[in-house]
Motif scaffolding. Structure first.
Motif, PDB file in Angstrom:
ATOM      1  N   TRP A 108       0.826  -1.206   0.000  1.00 47.99           N
ATOM      2  CA  TRP A 108       0.000   0.000   0.000  1.00 47.99           C
ATOM      3  C   TRP A 108       0.863   1.260   0.000  1.00 47.99           C
ATOM      4  CZ3 TRP A 108      -4.341  -1.191   4.160  1.00 47.99           C
ATOM      5  CH2 TRP A 108      -5.085  -2.304   3.738  1.00 47.99           C
ATOM      6  N   LEU A 109       1.926   1.233   0.806  1.00 47.95           N
ATOM      7  CA  LEU A 109       2.820   2.394   0.872  1.00 47.95           C
ATOM      8  C   LEU A 109       3.535   2.616  -0.458  1.00 47.95           C
ATOM      9  CD1 LEU A 109       4.387   1.906   4.412  1.00 47.95           C
ATOM     10  CD2 LEU A 109       2.898   3.790   3.718  1.00 47.95           C
ATOM     11  N   GLU A 110       3.966   1.539  -1.102  1.00 51.08           N
ATOM     12  CA  GLU A 110       4.646   1.693  -2.387  1.00 51.08           C
ATOM     13  C   GLU A 110       3.710   2.314  -3.418  1.00 51.08           C
ATOM     14  OE1 GLU A 110       7.603  -0.929  -5.190  1.00 51.08           O
ATOM     15  OE2 GLU A 110       5.781  -1.900  -4.441  1.00 51.08           O
ATOM     16  N   ARG A 111       2.475   1.887  -3.413  1.00 53.48           N
ATOM     17  CA  ARG A 111       1.486   2.441  -4.346  1.00 53.48           C
ATOM     18  C   ARG A 111       1.260   3.925  -4.073  1.00 53.48           C
ATOM     19  NH1 ARG A 111      -4.079   3.309  -3.958  1.00 53.48           N
ATOM     20  NH2 ARG A 111      -5.261   3.088  -5.907  1.00 53.48           N
ATOM     21  N   ILE A 161      16.077   8.130   0.489  1.00 51.75           N
ATOM     22  CA  ILE A 161      16.405   7.489   1.768  1.00 51.75           C
ATOM     23  C   ILE A 161      15.153   7.477   2.636  1.00 51.75           C
ATOM     24  CG2 ILE A 161      17.787   7.624   3.871  1.00 51.75           C
ATOM     25  CD1 ILE A 161      19.956   9.024   2.260  1.00 51.75           C
ATOM     26  N   LEU A 162      14.788   6.318   3.152  1.00 53.29           N
ATOM     27  CA  LEU A 162      13.639   6.182   4.049  1.00 53.29           C
ATOM     28  C   LEU A 162      14.107   6.276   5.488  1.00 53.29           C
ATOM     29  CD1 LEU A 162      11.802   3.133   2.398  1.00 53.29           C
ATOM     30  CD2 LEU A 162      11.589   5.566   1.829  1.00 53.29           C
ATOM     31  N   ILE A 163      13.404   7.094   6.272  1.00 54.38           N
ATOM     32  CA  ILE A 163      13.703   7.229   7.695  1.00 54.38           C
ATOM     33  C   ILE A 163      12.393   7.126   8.480  1.00 54.38           C
ATOM     34  CG2 ILE A 163      14.517   8.777   9.522  1.00 54.38           C
ATOM     35  CD1 ILE A 163      16.552   9.898   7.639  1.00 54.38           C
ATOM     36  N   PRO A 164      12.267   6.166   9.391  1.00 57.93           N
ATOM     37  CA  PRO A 164      11.039   6.056  10.181  1.00 57.93           C
ATOM     38  C   PRO A 164      10.968   7.120  11.272  1.00 57.93           C
ATOM     39  CG  PRO A 164      12.620   4.401  10.884  1.00 57.93           C
ATOM     40  CD  PRO A 164      13.232   5.096   9.704  1.00 57.93           C
ATOM     41  N   THR A 165       9.764   7.514  11.619  1.00 60.43           N
ATOM     42  CA  THR A 165       9.573   8.389  12.765  1.00 60.43           C
ATOM     43  C   THR A 165       9.954   7.614  14.023  1.00 60.43           C
ATOM     44  OG1 THR A 165       7.736   9.494  11.666  1.00 60.43           O
ATOM     45  CG2 THR A 165       7.915   9.785  14.048  1.00 60.43           C
ATOM     46  N   PRO A 166      10.885   8.117  14.818  1.00 59.59           N
ATOM     47  CA  PRO A 166      11.369   7.330  15.968  1.00 59.59           C
ATOM     48  C   PRO A 166      10.447   7.448  17.183  1.00 59.59           C
ATOM     49  CG  PRO A 166      12.558   9.404  15.849  1.00 59.59           C
ATOM     50  CD  PRO A 166      11.636   9.376  14.652  1.00 59.59           C
ATOM     51  N   ILE A 197      14.832  12.734   1.443  1.00 56.92           N
ATOM     52  CA  ILE A 197      14.385  11.882   2.551  1.00 56.92           C
ATOM     53  C   ILE A 197      12.866  11.708   2.476  1.00 56.92           C
ATOM     54  CG2 ILE A 197      14.318  11.586   5.050  1.00 56.92           C
ATOM     55  CD1 ILE A 197      17.157  11.679   3.978  1.00 56.92           C
ATOM     56  N   ILE A 198      12.417  10.507   2.756  1.00 60.40           N
ATOM     57  CA  ILE A 198      10.987  10.269   3.004  1.00 60.40           C
ATOM     58  C   ILE A 198      10.836   9.753   4.420  1.00 60.40           C
ATOM     59  CG2 ILE A 198       8.912   8.996   2.386  1.00 60.40           C
ATOM     60  CD1 ILE A 198       9.841   8.847  -0.442  1.00 60.40           C
ATOM     61  N   VAL A 199      10.105  10.496   5.233  1.00 57.33           N
ATOM     62  CA  VAL A 199       9.818  10.083   6.606  1.00 57.33           C
ATOM     63  C   VAL A 199       8.604   9.156   6.586  1.00 57.33           C
ATOM     64  CG1 VAL A 199       9.246  10.843   8.944  1.00 57.33           C
ATOM     65  CG2 VAL A 199      10.723  12.253   7.496  1.00 57.33           C
ATOM     66  N   ILE A 200       8.725   8.007   7.236  1.00 58.61           N
ATOM     67  CA  ILE A 200       7.664   6.998   7.250  1.00 58.61           C
ATOM     68  C   ILE A 200       6.979   6.988   8.611  1.00 58.61           C
ATOM     69  CG2 ILE A 200       7.108   4.564   6.916  1.00 58.61           C
ATOM     70  CD1 ILE A 200       8.242   5.887   4.410  1.00 58.61           C
ATOM     71  N   ASP A 201       5.647   6.993   8.597  1.00 59.12           N
ATOM     72  CA  ASP A 201       4.888   6.888   9.846  1.00 59.12           C
ATOM     73  C   ASP A 201       3.625   6.088   9.574  1.00 59.12           C
ATOM     74  OD1 ASP A 201       4.391   7.225  12.522  1.00 59.12           O
ATOM     75  OD2 ASP A 201       4.355   9.412  12.477  1.00 59.12           O
ATOM     76  N   VAL A 210      12.468  16.906   1.983  1.00 53.91           N
ATOM     77  CA  VAL A 210      11.903  15.954   2.937  1.00 53.91           C
ATOM     78  C   VAL A 210      10.422  15.757   2.627  1.00 53.91           C
ATOM     79  CG1 VAL A 210      11.458  15.386   5.349  1.00 53.91           C
ATOM     80  CG2 VAL A 210      13.523  16.658   4.734  1.00 53.91           C
ATOM     81  N   ASP A 211      10.070  14.568   2.226  1.00 56.40           N
ATOM     82  CA  ASP A 211       8.678  14.195   2.010  1.00 56.40           C
ATOM     83  C   ASP A 211       8.221  13.279   3.138  1.00 56.40           C
ATOM     84  OD1 ASP A 211       8.510  15.624  -0.414  1.00 56.40           O
ATOM     85  OD2 ASP A 211       9.316  13.924  -1.543  1.00 56.40           O
ATOM     86  N   ALA A 212       6.944  12.972   3.150  1.00 54.06           N
ATOM     87  CA  ALA A 212       6.387  12.093   4.180  1.00 54.06           C
ATOM     88  C   ALA A 212       5.458  11.083   3.524  1.00 54.06           C
ATOM     89  CB  ALA A 212       5.628  12.903   5.229  1.00 54.06           C
ATOM     90  N   LEU A 213       5.487   9.870   4.027  1.00 52.61           N
ATOM     91  CA  LEU A 213       4.635   8.802   3.512  1.00 52.61           C
ATOM     92  C   LEU A 213       4.066   8.037   4.698  1.00 52.61           C
ATOM     93  CD1 LEU A 213       3.557   7.144   1.117  1.00 52.61           C
ATOM     94  CD2 LEU A 213       5.704   5.861   1.145  1.00 52.61           C
ATOM     95  N   VAL A 214       2.737   7.958   4.757  1.00 48.86           N
ATOM     96  CA  VAL A 214       2.089   7.316   5.898  1.00 48.86           C
ATOM     97  C   VAL A 214       1.089   6.280   5.414  1.00 48.86           C
ATOM     98  CG1 VAL A 214       2.342   9.371   7.331  1.00 48.86           C
ATOM     99  CG2 VAL A 214       0.233   9.040   6.047  1.00 48.86           C
TER     100      VAL A 214
END
Length: 260
Positions: free
Chosen positions: A123-126, A137-142, A216-220, A244-248
């Motif tokens: 779903w996230l890839e789509r 570069i993917l970085i998760p919200t810590p 960067i894409i921040v993942i949450d 910096v983008d975001a993908l949730v």
């Protein structure tokens, strides 16, 4: 090296949970996490479950990805982004956060339903297709270390790991640190959310060189007002990130999709 070690730890933890889940399946057959109906394999949805998931498709706000009820034209922004532009450049979400997706995400976060990871990664890839590039570069919200200890794993890190494997993107699981413990955002107003997470994130010192000049894409897992993602984006941009983008996985909609 620390990031690679953390990725191996996440993979080992997921494998252990997978073994435990398969053992449980011998006793209790797998069911759809939305409807409770029997399904073929863990991590699958029933036909009825699939029908309840509301995917987000165009047209959306060009900045935050909020769905529009009607096509407003290329580059159109929602009222919230016009009034107060977020710190991230763009955001996209896979599904609307409603009763069905709530069951999925709560099961994933709090009931060890980590077998849903591959489904969510698809779903996230789509949803992230407009954002993902070869050099991303993917970085998760810590999580803060105290919350991580209580929960035992970071759901955003698992999502980022699964997406990186699927999309072939680079993952920095320890790229961001949460340096200040914050109360849960759930019952806070939009302004209180912004204050709550202000200054809560810092870039890890040993990853600053990789982040400088990078996309960067921040993942949450869930986006509500975008306050947490904006706070993360500010920290990354202070460290020199070019974009910096975001993908949730899901985003909450005030008033539902017809609000825009």
């Amino acid at each position: 090296m620390r990031g690679n070690h953390r990725q191996h730890e996440l993979r080992a933890l997921e494998l252990l949970r997978g073994h435990a889940s398969r053992a449980l399946d011998l006793i209790l057959p797998p069911t759809c996490p939305i409807t409770g109906e029997r399904v073929e394999k863990p991590g699958h949805l029933s036909a009825k479950g699939w029908s309840q998931v509301r995917f987000i498709d165009d047209p959306v706000c060009a900045r935050c990805g909020a769905p529009f009820a009607h096509d407003e034209g290329e580059g159109a922004l929602c009222p919230a982004c016009i009034a107060a532009p977020p710190a991230f450049d763009r955001a996209r979400a896979a599904v609307i956060y409603d009763e069905a997706s709530h069951k999925l995400i709560v099961g994933f976060k709090h009931s060890d339903r980590t077998e849903l990871g591959p489904l969510f990664a698809g779903w996230l890839e789509r949803a992230g297709a407009p954002l993902l590039r070869e050099e991303t570069i993917l970085i998760p919200t810590p999580l803060h270390k105290r919350r991580l200890l209580a929960r035992r794993f970071n759901q955003s890190a698992l999502l980022a790991q699964r997406l990186a494997e699927r999309a072939g993107a680079k993952l920095l699981s320890a790229g961001l640190k949460r340096v200040r413990a914050t109360p849960p955002q759930k019952n806070l107003s939009a302004e209180a959310r912004r204050r709550n997470v202000a200054g809560a994130f810092e870039v890890a010192a040993d990853h600053k060189a990789e982040i400088a000049g990078a996309h960067i894409i921040v993942i949450d897992d869930v986006m509500t007002t975008g306050a947490t993602l904006s706070a993360a984006a500010r920290a990354l941009k202070r460290a020199g990130a070019a974009k910096v983008d975001a993908l949730v996985l899901a985003r909450a909609m005030k008033g539902g999709v017809d609000a825009f």
